[in-house]
Design an enzyme around this catalytic site. Structure first.
Site, PDB file in Angstrom:
ATOM      1  N   ASP A  67       0.819  -1.209   0.000  1.00  0.00           N
ATOM      2  CA  ASP A  67       0.000   0.000   0.000  1.00  0.00           C
ATOM      3  C   ASP A  67       0.854   1.261   0.000  1.00  0.00           C
ATOM      4  O   ASP A  67       0.650   2.167  -0.824  1.00  0.00           O
ATOM      5  CB  ASP A  67      -0.940   0.006   1.208  1.00  0.00           C
ATOM      6  CG  ASP A  67      -1.939  -1.134   1.178  1.00  0.00           C
ATOM      7  OD1 ASP A  67      -2.308  -1.571   0.082  1.00  0.00           O
ATOM      8  OD2 ASP A  67      -2.346  -1.587   2.260  1.00  0.00           O
ATOM      9  N   GLU A 183      -9.116  -2.457   3.865  1.00  0.00           N
ATOM     10  CA  GLU A 183      -8.893  -2.035   5.246  1.00  0.00           C
ATOM     11  C   GLU A 183     -10.057  -1.204   5.754  1.00  0.00           C
ATOM     12  O   GLU A 183     -10.436  -1.292   6.929  1.00  0.00           O
ATOM     13  CB  GLU A 183      -7.588  -1.250   5.356  1.00  0.00           C
ATOM     14  CG  GLU A 183      -6.344  -2.113   5.185  1.00  0.00           C
ATOM     15  CD  GLU A 183      -5.051  -1.328   5.317  1.00  0.00           C
ATOM     16  OE1 GLU A 183      -3.998  -1.971   5.368  1.00  0.00           O
ATOM     17  OE2 GLU A 183      -5.110  -0.086   5.375  1.00  0.00           O
TER      18      GLU A 183
END
Length: 287
Positions: A67, A183
């Site tokens: 990420d 997430e």
């Protein structure tokens, strides 16, 4: 009886898919993406936000995961594009270890790939430990070592954001967040820690889609395919996200992309999504 059972099963499946679609829309998730277009769109988004805000710097902590690797490369591409347009723009990447980072080689590999304009290395251990010590000196107690370690983990995440905002304040900058749809769905971030940012260029992407952007950008395969870990718990170093979540990213991504998931995964994901709703909202205010 058999026909009735089949019909009921089909209805339950349709109902689950409707819930998945609604959650996906809420988190801006899509089943399919044009990877090249998404790279350009998200790079241009960062350029536009810099222009509209008048800020000249982007700031991001680089952990060595996919990420922050993808977000970091998008940031560097954005500031380079701004400079080509004749504007001042700088990307500051930050290394923010707590003591000695076990996967420091991955963070260094990410920086080598991103090629940021500037790298700042700030160890957050002393500040994090000092705050926990001050809290305990002030009377805070914990029920056991694991609870203490959990609280310290969230302090670490928030201390990292304190450092990034200090740099942004000094450099006229915006802090980049690395939150993506997977997430966000699971509330797997620290409120006012890694969940705090000015711009979130990975919003709406599933974990597998972030990996696709990483591949297209040319990130090292070891980083693109790395098993994610928040690495906040000192008593459980390098604990895999999927262990903490109780469900795999493959299942989370399938849920977001409105694909079929097992009943157990569906219930785990939906329960977690509802339980962590407060993390995705602004502070609760009176009606």
């Amino acid at each position: 009886m058999c026909l009735e059972s089949t019909t009921q099963s089909q209805e339950e499946t349709r109902s689950r898919r409707a819930v998945q679609r609604a959650v996906g829309v809420q988190l801006q998730a899509r089943s399919d993406i044009d990877v090249r277009h998404e790279i350009e769109r998200r790079r241009d988004f960062l350029c536009r936000v810099m222009q509209e805000s008048g800020q000249t710097t982007l700031v991001l902590g680089i952990s060595g995961g996919v990420d922050s690797t993808v977000a970091g490369r998008l940031a560097q591409l954005a500031v380079e594009q701004r400079r080509e347009q004749g504007e001042q723009a700088t990307f500051v990447a930050m290394r923010l270890p707590y003591g000695v980072q076990q996967d420091a080689d991955d963070a260094n590999a990410a920086l080598a790939f991103i090629q940021p304009d500037e790298v700042l290395d700030v160890n957050i251990q002393d500040a994090s430990d000092a705050l926990l010590e001050a809290l305990e000196n002030g009377g805070l107690t914990f029920k056991d070592a694991h609870q203490r370690d959990f609280v310290l983990g969230n302090i670490k995440a928030r201390q990292r954001m304190v450092a990034q905002y200090a740099v942004a304040g000094a450099r006229g900058g915006l802090v980049i967040g690395t939150d993506q749809a997977a997430e966000a769905l699971m509330g797997f971030f620290t409120k006012y820690g890694d969940g705090a940012c000015d711009v979130a260029p990975l919003t709406g992407l599933s974990k597998r889609q972030v990996r696709l952007l990483g591949q297209q950008l040319g990130a090292p395969a070891a980083l693109v395919n790395k098993a994610p870990t928040a690495d906040l718990e000192s008593l459980a170093p390098q604990k895999l996200d999927e262990v903490a979540l109780g469900v795999s990213y493959e299942e989370i991504d399938d849920f977001l992309e409105n694909r079929e998931v097992s009943e157990q995964a569906y219930e785990t994901i939906l329960t977690t999504y509802r339980r962590t709703a407060h993390k995705r909202r602004l502070p609760i205010a009176p009606d």
